[in-house]
Design an enzyme around this catalytic site. Structure first.
Site, mmCIF file in Angstrom:
data_model
loop_
_atom_site.group_PDB
_atom_site.id
_atom_site.type_symbol
_atom_site.label_atom_id
_atom_site.label_comp_id
_atom_site.label_asym_id
_atom_site.label_seq_id
_atom_site.Cartn_x
_atom_site.Cartn_y
_atom_site.Cartn_z
ATOM 1 N N ASP A 93 32.581 4.889 34.456
ATOM 2 C CA ASP A 93 32.665 3.473 33.655
ATOM 3 C C ASP A 93 33.585 3.827 32.659
ATOM 4 O O ASP A 93 33.061 4.160 31.476
ATOM 5 C CB ASP A 93 31.330 2.917 33.328
ATOM 6 C CG ASP A 93 31.273 1.463 32.628
ATOM 7 O OD1 ASP A 93 32.487 0.966 32.696
ATOM 8 O OD2 ASP A 93 30.363 0.908 32.266
ATOM 9 N N ALA A 94 34.724 3.631 32.675
ATOM 10 C CA ALA A 94 35.741 3.976 31.441
ATOM 11 C C ALA A 94 36.663 2.742 31.141
ATOM 12 O O ALA A 94 36.967 2.788 29.961
ATOM 13 C CB ALA A 94 36.687 5.048 32.009
ATOM 14 N N LYS A 95 36.622 1.812 31.970
ATOM 15 C CA LYS A 95 37.365 0.328 31.481
ATOM 16 C C LYS A 95 38.798 0.748 31.009
ATOM 17 O O LYS A 95 39.276 0.074 30.151
ATOM 18 C CB LYS A 95 36.395 -0.627 30.538
ATOM 19 C CG LYS A 95 35.103 -0.715 31.053
ATOM 20 C CD LYS A 95 34.487 -1.573 30.203
ATOM 21 C CE LYS A 95 33.179 -1.976 30.703
ATOM 22 N NZ LYS A 95 32.218 -1.175 30.689
ATOM 23 N N ARG A 96 39.537 1.312 31.770
ATOM 24 C CA ARG A 96 40.714 1.926 31.135
ATOM 25 C C ARG A 96 41.891 0.672 31.556
ATOM 26 O O ARG A 96 41.751 0.117 32.531
ATOM 27 C CB ARG A 96 41.281 3.149 32.065
ATOM 28 C CG ARG A 96 40.686 4.458 31.858
ATOM 29 C CD ARG A 96 40.507 4.595 30.310
ATOM 30 N NE ARG A 96 39.901 6.141 30.242
ATOM 31 C CZ ARG A 96 39.361 6.683 29.197
ATOM 32 N NH1 ARG A 96 39.220 5.970 28.030
ATOM 33 N NH2 ARG A 96 38.973 8.177 28.783
#
Length: 272
Positions: A93-96
């Site tokens: 879960d990085a939401k880059r």
């Protein structure tokens, strides 16, 4: 094995739509972990071992590790899951959200450094910010659509050609970006009506659904709105409620973690 295939197998093998989020907050760790250099790894390993037969995926949130300079422990956690429970997908879960060469480096971070099966990304900068992740044909790309936070409505409900932006994103991903069948969407459990709209637009595309547990999303409404015809299609995430349960009298922390995860998994299954 491709991400979607691995996820489908985990849905079946563990009879579960539960995604266990790994958001390690050291201020809430058991007292015996205080001061230990590998406390984050030890805590997450305990959660993983207690829930591995109840989960369809694990979702470590990178910020909880990076803020404490614990990326090495995140790497170790990802390796541990891949080695010990190779049938369970790891979602970073990085939401880059960036373009070109920078997005390519973020993809390498997720898929090489952490060996994640899937990663969350932000579509705000358009297709060229997502394309580098899609080059990894066997990995999942999970795109923010209708997020569980209240402030998401500031942008996600803006009118785009007669429909809200989140529906435009859902349709765009389903119809154009998902050419290799590797995409999924993030849609919050806190908005079951919108979840149902996204499901209608995306057919059987997997949905990562945060917002139950500590955020208060209703499990029955969530499952009924988002499940596919065969009763799957969802990774319903719970993090804090499972990681930091209130133990019953005489119950160990590990037993409490497992109890809450089992209750959550079985409650979800009631409505499938």
């Amino acid at each position: 094995m491709r991400f979607i295939e691995k996820l489908s197998a985990a849905w079946t093998a563990n009879n579960s739509l539960l995604c266990v989020g790994l958001d390690p907050d050291v201020s809430r760790f058991p007292a015996e972990l205080a001061g230990k250099p590998d406390a984050i790894f030890t805590f997450c390993k305990t959660v993983i071992d207690a829930t591995a037969d109840l989960a369809c995926s694990f979702k470590p949130q990178i910020a909880y590790f990076a803020a404490l300079r614990a990326e090495d422990q995140l790497e170790a956690i990802c390796r541990y899951i891949k080695t010990t429970y190779p049938h369970i997908p790891v979602i970073l879960d990085a939401k880059r959200g960036d373009i070109g060469a920078t997005a390519g480096q973020y993809a390498r971070e997720a898929f090489e450094r952490y060996a994640a099966d899937a990663v969350t990304v932000n579509p705000y900068m358009g297709f060229d910010s997502v394309a580098p992740y899609l080059e990894w044909k066997d990995r999942g790309v999970i795109i923010l659509c209708r997020t569980s936070n209240a402030g998401g409505s500031d942008l996600q409900f803006l009118d785009v050609g007669g429909k809200p932006l989140y529906q435009h994103v859902a349709q765009l991903v389903a119809d154009k970006w998902n050419a290799n069948g590797q995409c999924a969407l993030v849609v919050g459990a806190t908005f079951p009506n919108e979840l149902a709209q996204v499901r209608a637009l995306t057919r059987d595309m997997p949905l990562l659904v945060p917002g139950i547990g500590a955020q208060g999303g209703d499990i029955a409404a969530t499952v009924q709105a988002g499940k596919t015809a065969n009763g799957t299609g969802m990774m319903i995430n719970s993090s804090r409620a499972i990681l930091y349960p209130t133990a019953l009298a005489g119950e160990s922390n590990v037993a409490a973690i497992r109890r809450v995860a089992l209750e959550t998994r079985d409650t979800i299954n009631t409505y499938r």
